[in-house]
Scaffold this motif. Sequence first.
Motif, PDB file in Angstrom:
ATOM      1  N   ASN A 140       0.692  -3.461   1.922  1.00 39.72           N
ATOM      2  CA  ASN A 140       1.762  -2.595   1.985  1.00 39.72           C
ATOM      3  C   ASN A 140       2.693  -2.685   0.712  1.00 39.72           C
ATOM      4  O   ASN A 140       3.297  -3.852   0.553  1.00 39.72           O
ATOM      5  N   ILE A 141       2.765  -1.668  -0.004  1.00 38.75           N
ATOM      6  CA  ILE A 141       3.739  -1.645  -1.336  1.00 38.75           C
ATOM      7  C   ILE A 141       4.545  -0.248  -1.240  1.00 38.75           C
ATOM      8  O   ILE A 141       4.019   0.889  -1.649  1.00 38.75           O
ATOM      9  N   PRO A 142       5.707  -0.299  -0.692  1.00 35.15           N
ATOM     10  CA  PRO A 142       6.541   1.031  -0.433  1.00 35.15           C
ATOM     11  C   PRO A 142       6.670   1.739  -1.954  1.00 35.15           C
ATOM     12  O   PRO A 142       6.720   0.816  -2.969  1.00 35.15           O
ATOM     13  N   LEU A 143       6.544   2.916  -1.860  1.00 36.74           N
ATOM     14  CA  LEU A 143       6.675   3.812  -3.313  1.00 36.74           C
ATOM     15  C   LEU A 143       7.743   3.326  -4.064  1.00 36.74           C
ATOM     16  O   LEU A 143       7.345   3.188  -5.327  1.00 36.74           O
ATOM     17  N   GLN A 144       9.028   3.131  -3.716  1.00 33.38           N
ATOM     18  CA  GLN A 144      10.124   2.577  -4.675  1.00 33.38           C
ATOM     19  C   GLN A 144       9.945   1.351  -5.327  1.00 33.38           C
ATOM     20  O   GLN A 144      10.447   0.988  -6.384  1.00 33.38           O
TER      21      GLN A 144
ATOM     22  N   GLN B 216      -9.830  -0.960  -1.652  1.00 36.35           N
ATOM     23  CA  GLN B 216      -8.613  -1.428  -1.480  1.00 36.35           C
ATOM     24  C   GLN B 216      -7.828  -0.106  -1.091  1.00 36.35           C
ATOM     25  O   GLN B 216      -7.659   0.912  -1.471  1.00 36.35           O
ATOM     26  N   ILE B 217      -6.958  -0.357   0.065  1.00 35.61           N
ATOM     27  CA  ILE B 217      -6.218   0.663   0.754  1.00 35.61           C
ATOM     28  C   ILE B 217      -4.900   0.043   0.604  1.00 35.61           C
ATOM     29  O   ILE B 217      -4.252  -0.803   1.148  1.00 35.61           O
ATOM     30  N   ILE B 218      -4.188   1.022  -0.153  1.00 31.75           N
ATOM     31  CA  ILE B 218      -2.498   0.774  -0.298  1.00 31.75           C
ATOM     32  C   ILE B 218      -1.676   1.732   0.583  1.00 31.75           C
ATOM     33  O   ILE B 218      -1.819   2.745   0.295  1.00 31.75           O
ATOM     34  N   ASP B 219      -0.789   1.129   1.227  1.00 35.22           N
ATOM     35  CA  ASP B 219      -0.022   1.760   2.153  1.00 35.22           C
ATOM     36  C   ASP B 219       1.527   2.052   1.491  1.00 35.22           C
ATOM     37  O   ASP B 219       2.129   0.863   1.383  1.00 35.22           O
ATOM     38  N   VAL B 220       2.021   3.067   1.053  1.00 35.71           N
ATOM     39  CA  VAL B 220       3.011   3.181   0.115  1.00 35.71           C
ATOM     40  C   VAL B 220       4.462   3.687   0.982  1.00 35.71           C
ATOM     41  O   VAL B 220       5.495   3.871   0.291  1.00 35.71           O
ATOM     42  N   ARG B 221       4.152   3.385   2.485  1.00 33.67           N
ATOM     43  CA  ARG B 221       5.268   3.645   3.257  1.00 33.67           C
ATOM     44  C   ARG B 221       6.119   2.518   3.206  1.00 33.67           C
ATOM     45  O   ARG B 221       5.828   1.596   2.773  1.00 33.67           O
ATOM     46  N   GLU B 222       7.459   2.616   3.934  1.00 35.50           N
ATOM     47  CA  GLU B 222       8.430   1.499   3.908  1.00 35.50           C
ATOM     48  C   GLU B 222       7.744   0.756   5.195  1.00 35.50           C
ATOM     49  O   GLU B 222       6.816   1.160   6.045  1.00 35.50           O
ATOM     50  N   GLU B 223       8.068  -0.800   4.905  1.00 34.54           N
ATOM     51  CA  GLU B 223       7.590  -1.637   5.960  1.00 34.54           C
ATOM     52  C   GLU B 223       7.575  -1.144   7.327  1.00 34.54           C
ATOM     53  O   GLU B 223       6.818  -1.565   8.367  1.00 34.54           O
ATOM     54  N   TRP B 224       8.755  -0.529   7.737  1.00 38.13           N
ATOM     55  CA  TRP B 224       8.879  -0.355   9.163  1.00 38.13           C
ATOM     56  C   TRP B 224       8.438   0.848   9.591  1.00 38.13           C
ATOM     57  O   TRP B 224       8.508   1.211  10.987  1.00 38.13           O
TER      58      TRP B 224
END
Lengths: 367, 78
Positions: free
Chosen positions: A312-316, A292-300
């Motif tokens: 995509n799961i932003p850190l906050q 599973q690859i999780i991108d914790v950046r903001e969507e934009w």
Amino acid sequence: MTQKLTDKEKYRYSRHLLLDKVGEVGQEKLKTAKVLVIGAGGLGCPVLQYLTAVGVGTIGIIDFDVVDETNLQRQILFTINDIGKNKAIVAKERLEQLNPFVKFEVYPEKLTPKNALAIFKHYDIVVDGTDNFSTRYLVNDACVIAGKPLVYGAIYKFEGQVSVFNFKGGPTYRCLFPEPPKAGSVPNCSDVGVIGVLPGLIGTQQANEVLKIILEIGAPLSGKLLIVDALQSSSISIKINRSEEQVEKVLASATNFENNDYELFCGVKKTHHDNEISAEELKELIKVQNIQIIDVREEWEQPKVDELNMINIPLQTISMNLDKIDKLQIKVIVCQHGVRSLRAIDYLQQNGFENLINLTGGIVTWK
Amino acid sequence: MKLAVKYFGMIAEAIGKQEEQLEITGNSVLEVDVFLKNKYAKLEFLNYKFAVNQVLVDGIKRLKENDEIALLPPFAGG
């Protein structure tokens, strides 16, 4: 054996001898007492000055550091002529002028698991004036093992904490904070500043606790954490209970104490980096394993990498999306430069997730 | 349930205030923690312990109306 006072000492300490709760008997207790002060910095300076002035018979000073000009705003034992000199040695020279009846032992070295127990055994009480968590946990544990009361003080900007740990079966520092915070997450005075008089307030409180313990008067701050707010001139006292589990853990480490690594325990240094992966390695990994690859950046945030099937799961927002994260699979955490992803990994580990790998350098290293 | 919440040190800085009154659903310290972390995302990366009515507690501590909660961070400086 209590040491008797000479006539000169009786004159010097006459204002103590007038006090019912001190008197000649109390002053003899002070003369007989041996107190070790760890760190001759912001807290250590006022502690040392008062313990010396009131006539604690033997005072140990341990500090490996040298006086820096930026210390002079609060470390009131030192002058501009001391810059570059070892703090423990300068402190001794200054304090001998304040009270020649006091005996000083100087340790111009770093406190370590290797020397701590051998030094502590010569003293009745230990005072913590250190500025980092690895030494604070070391001091606590060594006090628990050596059976010494610990007079604790710590400061942050305009606030301070004081307590007496390991006193007559009372709680220890680990009963309050069992685990150290993540390395770098709690700054010290040199990182974020401190108001000049705060160590004076807190260090003087610590000296007061030392006197109460030696003189056996009043109520030492055992089982209580005093929090002082210098801006509001207010304080609050929090009750702490002893955790036998925490104390047992420390006692169990006694046989191999010299080999404990407190810098490792406090995350100041890392073990190894087997939970890191480079972009090239990730390219290979996804060919052979379902991960599973999780991108914790903001969507934009750009770039998006189509070849990677990322969620995509932003850190906050991570705390609200734990259900989207696979419990068993290997998870590679990705952000722009590989820094936020480390924070996400810390958080996920705290919440029981395993098999977490950081993409070193972040998605910008993907080619 | 209405609670009085006090913040110290870095926690007060992260939240931008030293105390506030909060209306919280749930009745344990753990639930207050989740509530606060949702309200103040920065808390996720800070260390602190809870005290209720000036007694250090763990997460399962049950709360009652008008309890005073304090978030206590460790301090490094000396």
